[in-house]
Design a protein around this motif. Structure first.
Motif, PDB file in Angstrom:
ATOM      1  N   LEU A 115      16.455 -74.450 -34.487  1.00 51.23           N
ATOM      2  CA  LEU A 115      15.171 -74.643 -35.151  1.00 51.23           C
ATOM      3  C   LEU A 115      14.554 -73.287 -35.506  1.00 51.23           C
ATOM      4  CD1 LEU A 115      13.491 -77.472 -33.014  1.00 51.23           C
ATOM      5  CD2 LEU A 115      14.479 -77.687 -35.288  1.00 51.23           C
ATOM      6  N   HIS A 116      14.136 -73.152 -36.751  1.00 51.98           N
ATOM      7  CA  HIS A 116      13.438 -71.956 -37.221  1.00 51.98           C
ATOM      8  C   HIS A 116      11.938 -72.246 -37.111  1.00 51.98           C
ATOM      9  CE1 HIS A 116      12.501 -69.132 -40.891  1.00 51.98           C
ATOM     10  NE2 HIS A 116      11.936 -68.730 -39.772  1.00 51.98           N
ATOM     11  N   ALA A 125       8.471 -76.164 -37.667  1.00 48.93           N
ATOM     12  CA  ALA A 125       9.852 -75.812 -37.317  1.00 48.93           C
ATOM     13  C   ALA A 125      10.804 -76.586 -38.223  1.00 48.93           C
ATOM     14  CB  ALA A 125      10.139 -76.143 -35.851  1.00 48.93           C
ATOM     15  N   SER A 126      11.839 -75.904 -38.709  1.00 49.87           N
ATOM     16  CA  SER A 126      12.822 -76.527 -39.601  1.00 49.87           C
ATOM     17  C   SER A 126      14.209 -76.406 -38.982  1.00 49.87           C
ATOM     18  CB  SER A 126      12.830 -75.831 -40.968  1.00 49.87           C
ATOM     19  OG  SER A 126      11.541 -75.758 -41.500  1.00 49.87           O
ATOM     20  N   GLU A 127      15.006 -77.469 -39.126  1.00 49.94           N
ATOM     21  CA  GLU A 127      16.401 -77.395 -38.703  1.00 49.94           C
ATOM     22  C   GLU A 127      17.161 -76.531 -39.701  1.00 49.94           C
ATOM     23  OE1 GLU A 127      17.991 -81.287 -38.213  1.00 49.94           O
ATOM     24  OE2 GLU A 127      16.775 -81.744 -36.462  1.00 49.94           O
ATOM     25  N   VAL A 128      17.872 -75.520 -39.203  1.00 47.79           N
ATOM     26  CA  VAL A 128      18.623 -74.608 -40.073  1.00 47.79           C
ATOM     27  C   VAL A 128      20.067 -74.520 -39.601  1.00 47.79           C
ATOM     28  CG1 VAL A 128      16.626 -73.222 -40.771  1.00 47.79           C
ATOM     29  CG2 VAL A 128      17.854 -72.622 -38.667  1.00 47.79           C
ATOM     30  N   GLU A 129      20.896 -73.836 -40.385  1.00 46.84           N
ATOM     31  CA  GLU A 129      22.313 -73.695 -40.061  1.00 46.84           C
ATOM     32  C   GLU A 129      22.474 -73.007 -38.707  1.00 46.84           C
ATOM     33  OE1 GLU A 129      26.308 -71.343 -41.647  1.00 46.84           O
ATOM     34  OE2 GLU A 129      24.391 -71.135 -42.720  1.00 46.84           O
ATOM     35  N   SER A 131      23.774 -70.631 -37.018  1.00 47.83           N
ATOM     36  CA  SER A 131      24.470 -69.372 -37.283  1.00 47.83           C
ATOM     37  C   SER A 131      23.491 -68.217 -37.130  1.00 47.83           C
ATOM     38  CB  SER A 131      25.029 -69.396 -38.715  1.00 47.83           C
ATOM     39  OG  SER A 131      25.329 -68.091 -39.160  1.00 47.83           O
ATOM     40  N   TRP A 132      24.028 -67.041 -36.794  1.00 52.39           N
ATOM     41  CA  TRP A 132      23.188 -65.838 -36.721  1.00 52.39           C
ATOM     42  C   TRP A 132      22.608 -65.497 -38.096  1.00 52.39           C
ATOM     43  CZ3 TRP A 132      21.216 -64.227 -32.461  1.00 52.39           C
ATOM     44  CH2 TRP A 132      21.923 -64.292 -31.248  1.00 52.39           C
ATOM     45  N   HIS A 133      23.223 -65.968 -39.163  1.00 54.17           N
ATOM     46  CA  HIS A 133      22.722 -65.683 -40.511  1.00 54.17           C
ATOM     47  C   HIS A 133      21.347 -66.317 -40.740  1.00 54.17           C
ATOM     48  CE1 HIS A 133      26.481 -63.862 -41.588  1.00 54.17           C
ATOM     49  NE2 HIS A 133      27.170 -64.968 -41.359  1.00 54.17           N
ATOM     50  N   SER A 134      21.010 -67.324 -39.954  1.00 51.08           N
ATOM     51  CA  SER A 134      19.711 -67.988 -40.112  1.00 51.08           C
ATOM     52  C   SER A 134      18.578 -67.180 -39.496  1.00 51.08           C
ATOM     53  CB  SER A 134      19.742 -69.375 -39.454  1.00 51.08           C
ATOM     54  OG  SER A 134      20.725 -70.191 -40.051  1.00 51.08           O
ATOM     55  N   PHE A 135      18.908 -66.233 -38.625  1.00 54.05           N
ATOM     56  CA  PHE A 135      17.898 -65.497 -37.875  1.00 54.05           C
ATOM     57  C   PHE A 135      17.255 -64.395 -38.722  1.00 54.05           C
ATOM     58  CE2 PHE A 135      20.009 -67.722 -34.614  1.00 54.05           C
ATOM     59  CZ  PHE A 135      19.300 -67.620 -33.422  1.00 54.05           C
ATOM     60  N   ASN A 136      16.024 -64.005 -38.339  1.00 50.21           N
ATOM     61  CA  ASN A 136      15.378 -62.819 -38.899  1.00 50.21           C
ATOM     62  C   ASN A 136      14.506 -62.175 -37.822  1.00 50.21           C
ATOM     63  OD1 ASN A 136      12.489 -63.703 -39.107  1.00 50.21           O
ATOM     64  ND2 ASN A 136      13.391 -65.265 -40.435  1.00 50.21           N
ATOM     65  N   SER A 138      11.294 -61.523 -37.881  1.00 45.94           N
ATOM     66  CA  SER A 138       9.857 -61.813 -37.898  1.00 45.94           C
ATOM     67  C   SER A 138       9.477 -63.179 -37.359  1.00 45.94           C
ATOM     68  CB  SER A 138       9.336 -61.704 -39.339  1.00 45.94           C
ATOM     69  OG  SER A 138       9.768 -60.503 -39.928  1.00 45.94           O
ATOM     70  N   ASP A 139      10.448 -64.033 -37.097  1.00 43.84           N
ATOM     71  CA  ASP A 139      10.132 -65.401 -36.683  1.00 43.84           C
ATOM     72  C   ASP A 139      10.756 -65.729 -35.329  1.00 43.84           C
ATOM     73  OD1 ASP A 139       8.554 -66.106 -38.916  1.00 43.84           O
ATOM     74  OD2 ASP A 139      10.354 -66.424 -40.116  1.00 43.84           O
ATOM     75  N   ILE A 140      10.573 -66.985 -34.933  1.00 40.32           N
ATOM     76  CA  ILE A 140      11.068 -67.480 -33.644  1.00 40.32           C
ATOM     77  C   ILE A 140      12.143 -68.529 -33.925  1.00 40.32           C
ATOM     78  CG2 ILE A 140      10.409 -68.793 -31.585  1.00 40.32           C
ATOM     79  CD1 ILE A 140       7.602 -67.501 -31.911  1.00 40.32           C
ATOM     80  N   PHE A 141      13.193 -68.525 -33.089  1.00 39.35           N
ATOM     81  CA  PHE A 141      14.281 -69.487 -33.266  1.00 39.35           C
ATOM     82  C   PHE A 141      14.557 -70.162 -31.926  1.00 39.35           C
ATOM     83  CE2 PHE A 141      14.495 -66.621 -36.737  1.00 39.35           C
ATOM     84  CZ  PHE A 141      14.929 -67.386 -37.812  1.00 39.35           C
ATOM     85  N   LEU A 142      14.750 -71.461 -31.996  1.00 38.01           N
ATOM     86  CA  LEU A 142      15.004 -72.241 -30.781  1.00 38.01           C
ATOM     87  C   LEU A 142      16.402 -72.826 -30.849  1.00 38.01           C
ATOM     88  CD1 LEU A 142      13.970 -73.520 -28.128  1.00 38.01           C
ATOM     89  CD2 LEU A 142      13.196 -75.466 -29.507  1.00 38.01           C
ATOM     90  N   LEU A 143      17.253 -72.381 -29.938  1.00 38.76           N
ATOM     91  CA  LEU A 143      18.609 -72.928 -29.825  1.00 38.76           C
ATOM     92  C   LEU A 143      18.543 -74.073 -28.819  1.00 38.76           C
ATOM     93  CD1 LEU A 143      21.612 -72.761 -30.547  1.00 38.76           C
ATOM     94  CD2 LEU A 143      21.905 -71.141 -28.662  1.00 38.76           C
ATOM     95  N   ASP A 144      18.683 -75.281 -29.324  1.00 40.11           N
ATOM     96  CA  ASP A 144      18.532 -76.491 -28.518  1.00 40.11           C
ATOM     97  C   ASP A 144      19.922 -77.022 -28.189  1.00 40.11           C
ATOM     98  OD1 ASP A 144      17.881 -78.849 -27.351  1.00 40.11           O
ATOM     99  OD2 ASP A 144      16.797 -79.694 -29.068  1.00 40.11           O
ATOM    100  N   LEU A 145      20.274 -76.945 -26.900  1.00 36.09           N
ATOM    101  CA  LEU A 145      21.594 -77.385 -26.444  1.00 36.09           C
ATOM    102  C   LEU A 145      21.504 -78.599 -25.531  1.00 36.09           C
ATOM    103  CD1 LEU A 145      23.071 -73.853 -25.694  1.00 36.09           C
ATOM    104  CD2 LEU A 145      23.464 -75.266 -27.718  1.00 36.09           C
ATOM    105  N   GLY A 146      20.445 -79.376 -25.694  1.00 43.49           N
ATOM    106  CA  GLY A 146      20.319 -80.587 -24.888  1.00 43.49           C
ATOM    107  C   GLY A 146      19.708 -80.310 -23.541  1.00 43.49           C
ATOM    108  N   LYS A 147      20.546 -79.885 -22.590  1.00 43.21           N
ATOM    109  CA  LYS A 147      20.050 -79.599 -21.245  1.00 43.21           C
ATOM    110  C   LYS A 147      19.424 -78.205 -21.146  1.00 43.21           C
ATOM    111  CE  LYS A 147      23.291 -82.557 -18.742  1.00 43.21           C
ATOM    112  NZ  LYS A 147      24.378 -82.606 -17.754  1.00 43.21           N
ATOM    113  N   MET A 148      19.707 -77.381 -22.147  1.00 41.96           N
ATOM    114  CA  MET A 148      19.224 -76.000 -22.145  1.00 41.96           C
ATOM    115  C   MET A 148      18.563 -75.717 -23.488  1.00 41.96           C
ATOM    116  SD  MET A 148      19.524 -73.266 -20.118  1.00 41.96           S
ATOM    117  CE  MET A 148      18.520 -71.826 -20.407  1.00 41.96           C
ATOM    118  N   MET A 149      17.371 -75.112 -23.458  1.00 37.43           N
ATOM    119  CA  MET A 149      16.663 -74.738 -24.682  1.00 37.43           C
ATOM    120  C   MET A 149      16.335 -73.252 -24.591  1.00 37.43           C
ATOM    121  SD  MET A 149      14.118 -78.047 -24.768  1.00 37.43           S
ATOM    122  CE  MET A 149      13.790 -78.197 -26.506  1.00 37.43           C
ATOM    123  N   ILE A 150      16.843 -72.475 -25.553  1.00 37.63           N
ATOM    124  CA  ILE A 150      16.636 -71.018 -25.523  1.00 37.63           C
ATOM    125  C   ILE A 150      15.758 -70.618 -26.699  1.00 37.63           C
ATOM    126  CG2 ILE A 150      17.727 -68.749 -25.563  1.00 37.63           C
ATOM    127  CD1 ILE A 150      20.270 -70.055 -24.452  1.00 37.63           C
TER     128      ILE A 150
END
Length: 825
Positions: A115-116, A125-129, A131-136, A138-150
């Motif tokens: 999530l971006h 928040a928007s669902e994005v690809e 991939s590291w290419h989605s990151f920048n 200036s913003d926040i990114f949430l990697l949602d892995l079900g049991k773990m959210m980073i």
């Protein structure tokens, strides 16, 4: 139309259209308050879906009646009103879903998404690809892995943005994982090696540097101030749109038989419909607005708001110089007038801050008063005998101390004379800052311009405020010597009376008021034919402040020759009856102030509450008669700029606001009742034990053990990589988040440690042995923290009104709340 479950509110699929109905629930609103009806268009929604949504809105509008404001919302460009409903944020989800499927499935862990998060005042928040290419940066990114959210915070994000992002992450944890997922936060990649190891296992190794995000396009105040009003009517088979006026607009331009388009600088399009407008015209409102947008070359996502006469939004009304609402004009103000006529009850003002806010009075003005005037660059004390005597060529500091809940509270008025020099005005601010430091930053600072004094400032001097022309002498007394001087007395009681020296000539007189003419030998008290008994009474108390010479009362039309000689001869002056003041019916509006990308940008929070005041914010509250600037505890660095932002807001306001409108600087924890009264259910203790973002993160979010476990899994399984993108293979993903089957089995077995009961009860017990029972009275082996889990399924359903599975899918605080209510806590 398919209803969306409440726990899925804020989730929007891009291929769909949505309809959102908001009915105000505040106790402050009346039953006739306008409802808001929005139709939201996803960026991938088809033309047919959009047309269907539009027709549904039309049917709903007819069913709901006239008091409804209609809005058209486009994904990513929603109005402040729409965004204000969804705290802590809106989530855009890719694709669509069949009507039989759920919007949000709780306790399903076979998830892998990125999530971006854009963490402005209104978070999205928007669902994005994935991939590291989605990151920048200036913003926040949430990697949602079900049991773990980073949550990965870009190096250029502010603490406020990180805190808002974390609020959204925790909301997802509660709503979609029943509070069971673990949260990790990456603020510094070098320090969060465990979390980075998990991220790289999923996303692969990062190659190259992250890019800086393009700043989101925001509308500055000048653009919003460019307002144009158009008359829309039919001529034969054609629709004619004719420009009527630019700002400042007058309300009487709107006629009840007609339809109008109001263009706010291309930022927003309003359609106003008179109560006599035909049904056919009302149905055509949106299509006409969209046609106007297309003709002007505005973006297709431009926001549209359709308002009916009598149901105008606060934002629409403030585009006009004044706005008179029948209800307020006929009822509300008469009540306020009566309140001012009786002696103010201080206790009532403190126990009912909404009354203090409406009257603009923290108390009756009987507290302690200290006054200084600015001489050179320093402040000099004014003798208490001359406290109410100010000079137009000077600046003054008036410190007022009053008691509330047994504690001293302070208001520092910075009074600026119209003839004061720029040097004195600068020195006024510097000395105010010194006093604020002296009082440990506890002063509420109100900037007051001569002639626009608030009621409480007048009440401090109990009707004895006199403003002289010129500058004060070194003793601070003012009153420069002059042979003949004329004073205009205005007001009817000690809360609203003030006296201003005016040019000593006959043209300055007015039949509606009282004037004092001081000559070398005598002081005339001149009563105009239109003045009231209350005005006369107050004038008699003021005359002793101005002159100790013999007094002579003079009625208009019976003046002696010497009176006219002292004024330089007769001259025409206003004598017609004064019309009642135009009273505007404006609701308060709250904005977040931001200048991160250049000019000042204000983000409105509609239907606001105390929850919208965050320690990292600078918020502007516009009550029309005053501008409050609220500084959060972590935003004190913006203190100097804040007042300038208030002035810029007034300067660029489309209604042509007075730049002399008082500006009040309020700091978190030191809010006066004139501020808190605009907020429903203000809690003075809200911030006492409130954790900061840093404290929440340092507290570990309960994820330390889980992070170690996941990292160990990453190491021990020697994650298989896909040769194409270096991402984790199926075995690695199983190690990170578990399979769908295991999550479903977990639901059948009951929650695991740390989320629900540690172990599901092996036996069922009758509710009498569990409900309202102290720990020592419980049967042996019962976990007192989860008494409800020992109920049979049927008893649980009867008592809680839901199954155990549904109960444990709720947020933990909701579980605790229900357990308290039902006797299982």
């Amino acid at each position: 139309m398919v209803p969306v479950p409440e726990r899925a509110y804020g989730n929007f699929f891009e291929e769909h259209c949505y309809i959102v109905l908001h009915v105000p629930q505040s106790l402050k609103t009346t039953s006739g308050a306008p409802k808001d009806l929005h139709y939201w268009v996803g960026k991938e929604a088809g033309v047919e879906a959009q047309g269907t949504a539009g027709s549904f809105v039309q049917h709903l509008q007819e069913a709901l009646g006239g008091a409804t404001v209609q809005h058209r919302e486009a994904q990513g460009h929603e109005s402040a009103c729409f965004r204000s409903y969804f705290r802590p944020g809106i989530i855009y989800r890719k694709g669509g879903l069949a009507s039989a499927l759920k919007h949000v499935e709780t306790n399903v862990y076979n998830i892998q998404r990125l999530l971006h998060i854009r963490a402005g005042k209104h978070v999205s928040a928007s669902e994005v690809e994935l991939s590291w290419h989605s990151f920048n940066k200036s913003d926040i990114f949430l990697l949602d892995l079900g049991k773990m959210m980073i949550q990965w915070n870009g190096p250029k994000t502010s603490t406020a943005e990180k805190a808002r992002g974390l609020a959204l992450t925790r909301s997802l944890q509660d709503r979609e994982r029943g509070g069971r997922a673990q949260i990790g936060v990456v603020d510094d990649e070098a320090e969060a090696t465990d979390l980075m190891q998990i991220m790289e296992a999923v996303l692969g190794c990062r190659v190259g540097n992250l890019h800086t995000a393009m700043p989101s396009k925001s509308t500055d105040q000048l653009q919003k101030a460019n307002v144009r009003l158009y008359h829309v009517y039919e001529k034969g088979k054609d629709v004619v749109i004719q420009e009527l006026s630019t700002c400042p607009l007058a309300q009487d331009l709107l006629q009840k038989e007609d339809c109008y388009i109001l263009d706010q600088g291309g930022f927003k399009i309003y359609v106003w419909q008179g109560r006599m407008t035909s049904l056919q015209e009302k149905k055509a409102a949106f299509s006409r607005a969209l046609g106007f947008i297309q003709a002007k070359g505005y973006p297709s996502y431009t926001n549209v708001e359709v308002v009916d006469e009598g149901a105008e939004s606060a934002a629409f009304k403030q585009l006009f110089r004044s706005w008179s609402g029948e209800q307020r004009k006929n009822k509300h103000l008469r009540g306020m007038g009566k309140l001012l006529q009786v002696k103010l009850d201080v206790g009532k003002l403190h126990s009912h801050p909404e009354l203090a806010a409406q009257l603009r009075m923290v108390d009756d003005g009987s507290g302690k008063v200290e006054v200084w005037y600015i001489q050179g660059s320093r402040r000099q004390p004014v003798d208490p005998m001359h406290h109410g005597q100010l000079c137009a060529g000077n600046c003054y500091l008036v410190l007022y101390t009053y008691q509330k809940m047994g504690l001293d509270q302070y208001i520092l008025y910075l009074w600026q004379g119209l003839q004061a020099t720029a040097h004195e005005i600068k020195a006024l601010k510097g000395n105010a800052e010194e006093l604020d430091l002296q009082y440990h930053r506890a002063l509420v600072q109100e900037h007051v311009t001569m002639g626009s004094e608030p009621p409480h400032f007048l009440a401090i001097f109990q009707g004895q405020l006199v403003i002289f022309q010129g500058s004060a002498g070194h003793n601070g007394k003012g009153q420069p010597e002059s042979a003949t001087r004329l004073f205009h007395v205005q007001g009817t009681d000690s809360y609203n009376t003030w006296t201003l020296e005016v040019p000593a000539r006959a043209s300055a007189l007015n039949s509606n008021d009282i004037f004092l003419l001081a000559t070398a030998s005598l002081c005339y008290l001149w009563f105009g034919k239109g003045c009231s008994g209350d005005q006369r009474e107050m004038a008699r108390t003021v005359v002793t402040v101005i002159s100790r010479k013999d007094k002579e009362m003079v009625l208009e039309g019976q003046e002696p020759p010497h009176f006219w000689e002292a004024l330089g001869g007769r001259a025409p002056y206003p004598s017609s009856k004064r019309l009642p003041e135009d009273v505007s019916d404006f609701q308060p509006r709250l904005f977040e102030c931001s200048i991160q990308t250049g000019p000042l940008v204000l983000t409105e929070v509609v239907f606001f509450s105390q929850e919208d005041l965050d320690k990292y914010d600078v918020m502007l509250l516009d009550t029309w008669e005053e501008i409050f600037l609220w500084l959060g505890a972590a935003a004190s660095e913006w203190k100097q700029e804040a007042v300038a932002w208030g002035r810029e807001y007034l300067k660029t306001h489309p209604a042509g606001r007075s730049l002399a409108t008082p500006i009040v600087l309020v700091k978190q924890g030191h809010e006066p009742p004139t501020f808190t009264g605009w907020f429903h259910n203000w809690d003075p203790y809200k911030w006492t034990n409130n954790q900061s973002y840093e404290e929440v993160v340092e507290g570990g979010l309960g994820a330390v053990s889980a992070i170690s476990e996941r990292t160990a899994q990453v190491s021990s399984f020697r994650l298989s990589r896909s040769p194409r993108n270096g991402r984790a293979g199926p075995l690695a993903l199983w190690a990170l988040k578990g399979s769908k089957d295991s999550s479903e089995n977990e639901l059948e077995r009951g929650p695991k440690a740390g989320s629900g009961p540690r172990s599901v009860a092996s036996r069922s017990l009758p509710q009498e042995q569990l409900r309202h029972q102290a720990v020592e009275d419980l049967p042996e082996g019962v976990d007192p923290a989860h008494k409800e889990s020992y109920l049979s399924d049927s008893d649980f359903q009867d008592i809680f009104g839901k199954s155990k599975e549904e109960f444990y899918s709720m947020a933990k605080w909701r579980q605790q709340q229900q357990k308290k209510q039902l006797g299982f806590f």
